[in-house]
Design a protein around this motif. Structure first.
Motif, short mmCIF file in Angstrom:
data_model
loop_
_atom_site.label_atom_id
_atom_site.label_comp_id
_atom_site.label_asym_id
_atom_site.label_seq_id
_atom_site.Cartn_x
_atom_site.Cartn_y
_atom_site.Cartn_z
N UNK A 1 0.78 -1.31 -0.04
CA UNK A 1 0.00 0.12 -0.02
C UNK A 1 0.99 1.16 -0.12
N UNK A 2 0.14 2.27 -0.36
CA UNK A 2 0.95 3.55 -0.41
C UNK A 2 1.21 4.19 1.01
N UNK A 3 2.27 4.78 1.13
CA UNK A 3 2.33 5.26 2.53
C UNK A 3 1.57 6.19 2.88
N UNK A 4 1.00 6.44 4.06
CA UNK A 4 -0.12 7.40 4.48
C UNK A 4 0.92 8.47 5.17
N UNK B 1 14.24 3.72 1.20
CA UNK B 1 14.35 4.39 -0.03
C UNK B 1 13.88 3.73 -1.29
N UNK B 2 13.20 4.31 -2.22
CA UNK B 2 12.92 3.72 -3.39
C UNK B 2 11.43 3.20 -3.49
N UNK B 3 10.71 3.20 -2.26
CA UNK B 3 9.41 2.59 -2.17
C UNK B 3 8.05 3.44 -2.23
N UNK B 4 8.41 4.87 -2.51
CA UNK B 4 7.28 5.66 -2.59
C UNK B 4 7.05 6.92 -1.27
N UNK B 5 7.73 6.51 -0.33
CA UNK B 5 7.55 7.33 0.94
C UNK B 5 7.79 8.94 0.42
N UNK B 6 9.00 8.99 -0.06
CA UNK B 6 9.79 10.22 -0.45
C UNK B 6 8.85 11.13 -1.52
N UNK B 7 8.33 10.32 -2.41
CA UNK B 7 7.32 10.76 -3.42
C UNK B 7 6.20 11.29 -2.64
N UNK B 8 5.65 10.45 -1.73
CA UNK B 8 4.22 10.87 -1.16
C UNK B 8 4.38 12.04 -0.23
N UNK B 9 5.65 12.27 0.46
CA UNK B 9 6.01 13.20 1.46
C UNK B 9 5.90 14.55 0.65
N UNK B 10 6.83 14.61 -0.65
CA UNK B 10 6.91 15.67 -1.48
C UNK B 10 5.66 16.09 -1.94
N UNK B 11 4.86 15.02 -2.66
CA UNK B 11 3.56 15.50 -3.01
C UNK B 11 2.56 16.25 -2.22
N UNK B 12 2.64 15.60 -0.88
CA UNK B 12 1.65 16.50 0.11
C UNK B 12 2.25 17.89 0.33
#
Length: 175
Positions: free
Chosen positions: A2-5, A104-115
């Motif tokens: 699942x995507x990081x919350x 790293x590389x599992x979507x947490x950085x992208x999700x944090x940046x998008x938020x």
């Protein structure tokens, strides 16, 4: 998987955020800044700084955490008004974004940046700015894939007597 919350950071998160931040520094900046500085990082001291910053915050600085599967914190980001020296401007700045090296590389950085981008845009900021070490190619590629670009500004960052150049990245925001 699942995507990081993404949620706002609490005081209870400070110890884990300090682990993420110091682990992120040791991993991302190895070979870029003096190893003596990285070796001297203290999770305990960083956690105290996180608690102090969060406790005295006035709402202008936003701390976000990413929860992986099972609720484990795997990332942290912090944004607020852009700092032009000691002056806070109308633009926004991403002060920090770190993901635990094991995630790293599992979507947490992208999700944090998008938020962070979404929140800064909703707050009416025209641009989101950030500083990245000039030689940190991995981080630069990450931000470039997210629509950021170097805007030509550079400044020195001194670590243990060694000057490490930083470059500023910017992304226009929808208002």
């Amino acid at each position: 998987m699942r995507s990081p919350q993404i949620r706002e950071m609490t005081l209870a998160d400070c110890d884990r955020v300090a682990e993420i931040r110091t682990g992120g520094w040791r991993s991302a900046y190895r070979g870029l800044i003096p190893q003596s500085y990285l070796d001297g990082l203290s999770v305990e001291e960083d956690a105290e700084r996180r608690r102090a910053h969060l406790s005295r915050g006035d709402g202008r600085v936003v701390n976000l955490v990413a929860e992986g599967s099972g609720g484990e914190l795997v990332g942290w980001a912090c944004h607020g008004p852009y700092r032009e020296g000691e002056v806070l401007t109308e633009e926004a700045e991403l002060y920090a974004l770190y993901v635990h090296p094991d995630h790293v590389g599992r979507g947490a950085g992208r999700a944090l940046l998008a938020e962070s981008v979404a929140r800064c845009s909703a707050a009416g900021h025209g641009r989101l700015l950030l500083w990245v070490l000039k030689e940190n190619d991995r981080a630069r590629r990450f931000y470039e894939r997210a629509g950021f670009g170097a805007d030509g500004a550079e400044e020195p960052f001194e670590v243990d007597g060694v000057t490490v150049p930083e470059v500023r990245y910017a992304k226009p925001l929808d208002r």
